[in-house]
Design a protein around this motif. Structure first.
Motif, mmCIF file in Angstrom:
data_model
loop_
_atom_site.group_PDB
_atom_site.id
_atom_site.type_symbol
_atom_site.label_atom_id
_atom_site.label_comp_id
_atom_site.label_asym_id
_atom_site.label_seq_id
_atom_site.Cartn_x
_atom_site.Cartn_y
_atom_site.Cartn_z
ATOM 1 N N ASN A 61 21.603 40.918 65.826
ATOM 2 C CA ASN A 61 21.627 40.485 67.192
ATOM 3 C C ASN A 61 22.121 42.016 67.964
ATOM 4 O OD1 ASN A 61 21.824 38.129 66.743
ATOM 5 N ND2 ASN A 61 23.837 37.476 66.513
ATOM 6 N N PHE A 62 22.758 42.941 66.414
ATOM 7 C CA PHE A 62 22.997 44.004 68.058
ATOM 8 C C PHE A 62 22.015 45.760 67.410
ATOM 9 C CE2 PHE A 62 26.315 41.483 67.223
ATOM 10 C CZ PHE A 62 27.362 41.645 68.572
ATOM 11 N N VAL A 116 33.246 37.302 69.056
ATOM 12 C CA VAL A 116 32.660 37.316 70.512
ATOM 13 C C VAL A 116 32.444 38.561 71.044
ATOM 14 C CG1 VAL A 116 33.977 35.056 71.557
ATOM 15 C CG2 VAL A 116 35.209 37.466 71.608
ATOM 16 N N ALA A 117 32.449 39.819 70.129
ATOM 17 C CA ALA A 117 32.282 40.505 69.564
ATOM 18 C C ALA A 117 30.792 40.923 70.539
ATOM 19 C CB ALA A 117 32.524 41.510 68.393
ATOM 20 N N PRO A 118 30.570 42.394 71.796
ATOM 21 C CA PRO A 118 29.787 42.534 72.736
ATOM 22 C C PRO A 118 28.983 43.991 72.168
ATOM 23 C CG PRO A 118 31.837 43.363 73.929
ATOM 24 C CD PRO A 118 32.417 42.724 72.096
ATOM 25 N N ASN A 119 30.174 45.074 71.468
ATOM 26 C CA ASN A 119 28.849 46.051 70.917
ATOM 27 C C ASN A 119 29.593 46.094 69.465
ATOM 28 O OD1 ASN A 119 31.586 47.349 70.752
ATOM 29 N ND2 ASN A 119 31.308 47.032 73.071
ATOM 30 N N LEU A 123 32.825 45.295 66.482
ATOM 31 C CA LEU A 123 32.693 44.613 65.562
ATOM 32 C C LEU A 123 33.236 45.182 63.754
ATOM 33 C CD1 LEU A 123 29.022 44.011 65.044
ATOM 34 C CD2 LEU A 123 30.995 42.111 64.996
ATOM 35 N N LEU A 124 33.488 46.663 64.186
ATOM 36 C CA LEU A 124 33.932 47.576 63.545
ATOM 37 C C LEU A 124 35.687 46.978 62.787
ATOM 38 C CD1 LEU A 124 33.119 51.355 63.559
ATOM 39 C CD2 LEU A 124 31.810 49.320 61.670
#
Length: 416
Positions: A61-62, A116-119, A123-124
């Motif tokens: 995803n990222f 919902v983390a966008p980046n 995430l960290l």
């Protein structure tokens, strides 16, 4: 025997002003509390293993590199491992009955943020929150298990830990069935499990608040003034080395056993996973067995057998055919898993009044060793072969010979 979370176990402070103080109450094993804390441990460790299981999805995803995946693991492990003894030490001096639901609240927040983390940066942060939840949960829940043990400390720790073992095995299954098919947003669905745990832990917090005097009772019954400071330090060092041998060997099985079976016996992936499941079931059985046996015959004997006693089986494993490999891993799982309850309770009796700090130290150390062991053994496998890894690891249980340096804590207590 108590079979439910009734008001006598978890409803809080009695309305009667004449209720006797806890120190004066007869000790009995509160199975309802042990069942509740084991269930909460299942949910906590299920969530922890779930996060690790969704790494492939997050990577895709990222567009993460393996280095970034490693940074997520490092962030999670720092908060989940290093904070545990600090939190345990603080709550030894300042009991916090409602720290357990608060800790699970951190886990809940981490799950929702991860969904919902966008980046990568977010995430960290989410991984750090989940790790913080685990760092609060383990030392305090271990304290609750000891409080509810009624003197059967090994049994209580075994029942508590088997919940975590079950949860760890469920996490990847949950990821495969729910998260991977439905995507990142579905991580929020798992938050319902964290909410259930918060409700249960709030009830446990009420029971915990009702029974704060066990700290004094524990110090009064577990003193070992005849041991010098150097003896205690030596014993703690030996215990740390024993945990090292146990969890480095377990890392070789948990992370690489399926690869070993595929490489050596050419098994399909599904068949190799069945063998891993059998090993994990054996670990769960050993976890349950070790504590009660330690209560009956002494924890030092259990440590002897579970660490050093497993060495002949680990040393035979790299040379066994498929049938005997399966049989040996069952024996190894049962025997080796029986060690941790005995080690933890032994350490808590070695340093009385520091239940939270000891639990945090050993849970954090064990968790960290699992991650470090997987990384180190992976590098060794890349440089040599997966078969060579098992030959090297087969000698780790020989560290169990150091058990000879452990003082006879239970014998000293009996004479006191």
């Amino acid at each position: 025997m108590e079979t439910s979370l009734d008001k006598n176990a978890l409803a809080g402070v009695s309305s009667s002003p004449a209720a006797p103080p806890l120190a004066a109450m007869p000790q009995h094993t509160v199975y309802s509390v042990l069942g509740a804390i084991s269930f909460s441990h299942l949910i906590n460790d299920m969530i922890q293993s779930l996060v690790l299981a969704i790494y492939p999805m997050l990577k895709a995803n990222f567009s993460l590199s393996f280095g970034q995946i490693g940074l997520i693991t490092l962030t999670y492990q720092i908060t989940a491992s290093l904070l545990q003894p600090l939190i345990g030490s603080y709550t030894d001096k300042h009991p916090k009955p409602y720290s357990l639901p608060i800790g699970m609240g951190f886990t809940l927040a981490g799950l929702l943020l991860m969904s919902v983390a966008p980046n990568f940066g977010i995430l960290l942060v989410a991984a750090a929150l989940v790790g913080c939840g685990s760092s609060v949960f383990h030392p305090e829940s271990s304290r609750v298990a000891r409080m509810a043990s009624g003197g059967q400390h090994g049994l209580a720790q075994s029942l508590f830990q088997v919940g975590g073992n079950a949860g760890s095995s469920l996490g990847p299954l949950l990821a495969a069935l729910i998260i991977i098919p439905h995507g990142q947003r579905s991580i929020a669905w798992v938050s319902s499990a964290a909410l259930v745990a918060i409700v249960v832990l709030t009830q446990i917090g009420r029971w915990y608040k009702r029974h704060p005097a066990t700290k004094k009772a524990r110090a009064a019954h577990a003193g070992h003034a005849s041991l010098s400071r150097n003896q205690v330090r030596l014993a703690m060092g030996v215990l740390v080395l024993l945990v090292f041998s146990k969890y480095f060997y377990l890392a070789s099985i948990n992370s690489y056993f399926t690869f070993y079976l595929i490489d050596k016996f050419h098994l399909p992936v599904q068949a190799a996973q069945v063998h891993l499941f059998i090993f994990l079931a054996a670990v769960a059985a050993g976890t349950i067995i070790g504590g009660p046996i330690g209560d009956r015959i002494g924890r030092k004997y259990v440590i002897w057998v579970s660490i050093l006693g497993v060495a002949p089986f680990t040393m035979l494993l790299p040379y066994a055919n498929l049938f005997w490999t399966s049989m040996l891993t069952v024996v190894i799982g049962v025997v080796l898993a029986s060690a941790f309850s005995a080690i933890l309770v032994y350490a808590q009796e070695l340093i009385p009044g520091k239940v939270g700090m000891i639990a945090g130290l050993f849970f954090g150390f064990a968790f960290g060793l699992g991650g470090i062991g997987a990384a180190v053994l992976g590098q060794l496998a890349d440089a040599t072969s997966i078969g060579y890894v098992y030959k090297v690891c087969s000698f780790l249980p020989l560290i169990g010979i150091l058990t000879v340096f452990l003082p006879d804590v239970e014998g000293r207590r009996a004479k006191a």
